[in-house]
Design a protein around this motif. Structure first.
Motif, PDB file in Angstrom:
ATOM      1  N   UNK A  84       0.845  -1.204   0.000  1.00  0.00           N
ATOM      2  CA  UNK A  84       0.000   0.000   0.000  1.00  0.00           C
ATOM      3  C   UNK A  84       0.878   1.252   0.000  1.00  0.00           C
ATOM      4  N   UNK A  85       1.935   1.233   0.788  1.00  0.00           N
ATOM      5  CA  UNK A  85       2.849   2.378   0.837  1.00  0.00           C
ATOM      6  C   UNK A  85       3.483   2.636  -0.530  1.00  0.00           C
ATOM      7  N   UNK A  86       3.851   1.576  -1.236  1.00  0.00           N
ATOM      8  CA  UNK A  86       4.422   1.729  -2.571  1.00  0.00           C
ATOM      9  C   UNK A  86       3.406   2.349  -3.529  1.00  0.00           C
ATOM     10  N   UNK A  87       2.151   1.911  -3.438  1.00  0.00           N
ATOM     11  CA  UNK A  87       1.109   2.472  -4.299  1.00  0.00           C
ATOM     12  C   UNK A  87       0.899   3.957  -4.002  1.00  0.00           C
ATOM     13  N   UNK A  88       0.946   4.318  -2.734  1.00  0.00           N
ATOM     14  CA  UNK A  88       0.808   5.730  -2.372  1.00  0.00           C
ATOM     15  C   UNK A  88       1.999   6.539  -2.885  1.00  0.00           C
ATOM     16  N   UNK A  89       3.187   5.958  -2.746  1.00  0.00           N
ATOM     17  CA  UNK A  89       4.396   6.643  -3.206  1.00  0.00           C
ATOM     18  C   UNK A  89       4.391   6.850  -4.713  1.00  0.00           C
ATOM     19  N   UNK A  90       3.831   5.900  -5.450  1.00  0.00           N
ATOM     20  CA  UNK A  90       3.768   6.051  -6.901  1.00  0.00           C
ATOM     21  C   UNK A  90       2.787   7.152  -7.285  1.00  0.00           C
ATOM     22  N   UNK A  91       1.649   7.205  -6.617  1.00  0.00           N
ATOM     23  CA  UNK A  91       0.617   8.186  -6.966  1.00  0.00           C
ATOM     24  C   UNK A  91       0.946   9.582  -6.462  1.00  0.00           C
ATOM     25  N   UNK A  92       1.629   9.656  -5.306  1.00  0.00           N
ATOM     26  CA  UNK A  92       1.890  10.964  -4.681  1.00  0.00           C
ATOM     27  C   UNK A  92       3.313  11.006  -4.126  1.00  0.00           C
ATOM     28  N   UNK A  93       4.315  10.926  -4.994  1.00  0.00           N
ATOM     29  CA  UNK A  93       5.699  10.848  -4.508  1.00  0.00           C
ATOM     30  C   UNK A  93       6.135  12.045  -3.676  1.00  0.00           C
ATOM     31  N   UNK A  94       5.546  13.213  -3.933  1.00  0.00           N
ATOM     32  CA  UNK A  94       5.953  14.404  -3.177  1.00  0.00           C
ATOM     33  C   UNK A  94       5.430  14.389  -1.746  1.00  0.00           C
ATOM     34  N   UNK A  95       4.501  13.467  -1.450  1.00  0.00           N
ATOM     35  CA  UNK A  95       4.001  13.348  -0.079  1.00  0.00           C
ATOM     36  C   UNK A  95       4.892  12.436   0.774  1.00  0.00           C
ATOM     37  N   UNK A  96       5.864  11.794   0.135  1.00  0.00           N
ATOM     38  CA  UNK A  96       6.677  10.789   0.826  1.00  0.00           C
ATOM     39  C   UNK A  96       8.077  11.331   1.113  1.00  0.00           C
ATOM     40  N   UNK A  97       8.394  11.445   2.399  1.00  0.00           N
ATOM     41  CA  UNK A  97       9.735  11.869   2.804  1.00  0.00           C
ATOM     42  C   UNK A  97      10.692  10.690   2.840  1.00  0.00           C
TER      43      UNK A  97
END
Length: 257
Positions: A84-97
């Motif tokens: 799930x974290x990978x899917x979020x990172x793909x869709x919204x990479x700027x939200x991931x530090x």
């Protein structure tokens, strides 16, 4: 707890709940805000949903982050929580530090794992969730840890047993069909920490090691005598690994770098 604090987001795995992080995050520095979202269809009051795809689960997590006012976060995902974290990172990479794959992988299911998920789904339909979980969770621990962690194992089994059958079947199908996400690691502009176990039957070390070379900023802690549940098998070592990683990642956000 302030929305301006550096934020760590812990995502539990398949048939787990946010409670797996209660002891793990107890005593974390107060400078951090800790969020432990409940993935769709899980938790103490589970509500089955129509779509268990990792992308759909990531959207649900993002909605919780937005509601909490959390902008850029450090994502920690255990097993399916890592997918799930990978899917979020793909869709919204700027939200991931930063990203911690805690006994998780960017690889898709190989054919034999897909077949095993189908067998598991068939078993659940025939015998129910509780009986399935009694046979599925224990092997995730390294053999030497099973007797020592009997109480923790029982708690995990009890949590898993109340997960709705529709959630179990939906997640098995969604995990079976998730794509190859190694490109997310390769393209990551954020650092990635891999936490792996030498005795992990779900994410074998030989499949994890090649992934360590993919991110531009890669860190790894690989633990002997640990299976798939390092947060209870080696809580102090895995907690320290996450905090050390967070100190570097979230320290930069906190100082405005």
């Amino acid at each position: 707890m302030s929305a301006t604090q550096p934020t760590l987001v812990f995502l539990h795995g398949f048939a787990e709940s946010p409670e797996i992080w209660t002891d793990f995050t107890r005593g974390f520095p107060t400078r951090y805000r800790v969020l432990t979202p409940t993935l769709p269809g899980h938790g103490p009051n589970p509500q089955p949903v129509a779509d268990y795809a990792m992308e759909a689960q990531a959207r649900a997590v993002l909605a919780e982050l937005d509601a909490a006012g959390a902008d850029k976060v450090l994502l920690v995902g255990h097993s399916m929580g890592g997918y799930v974290a990978l899917a979020l990172a793909e869709a919204h990479p700027k939200r991931v530090a930063g990203l911690v794959l805690f006994h998780s992988t960017a690889l898709p299911d190989p054919a034999e794992k897909q077949a095993a998920r189908d067998e598991s789904a068939g078993f659940v339909r025939r015998h129910g969730v509780e009986k399935y979980m009694r046979s599925a969770i224990r092997p995730l621990l390294a053999p030497a840890n099973r007797k020592r962690l009997a109480a923790e194992l029982k708690q995990l089994e009890e949590t898993a047993a109340v997960t709705p059958e529709t959630t179990i079947l939906g997640c098995l199908e969604a995990m079976k069909h998730r794509p190859d996400n190694t490109h997310i690691l390769r393209d990551a502009k954020f650092p990635v920490l891999f936490l792996g176990g030498h005795d992990d039957p779900a994410v074998p070390l030989e499949t994890l090691l090649p992934q360590l070379a993919l991110p531009a900023q890669s860190h790894a802690v690989l633990l002997r005598g640990v299976g798939h549940l390092g947060f209870i098998e080696e809580p102090e070592l895995t907690r320290r690994a996450v905090l050390d990683f967070a100190a570097g990642v979230l320290g930069e956000i906190d100082t405005g770098k």
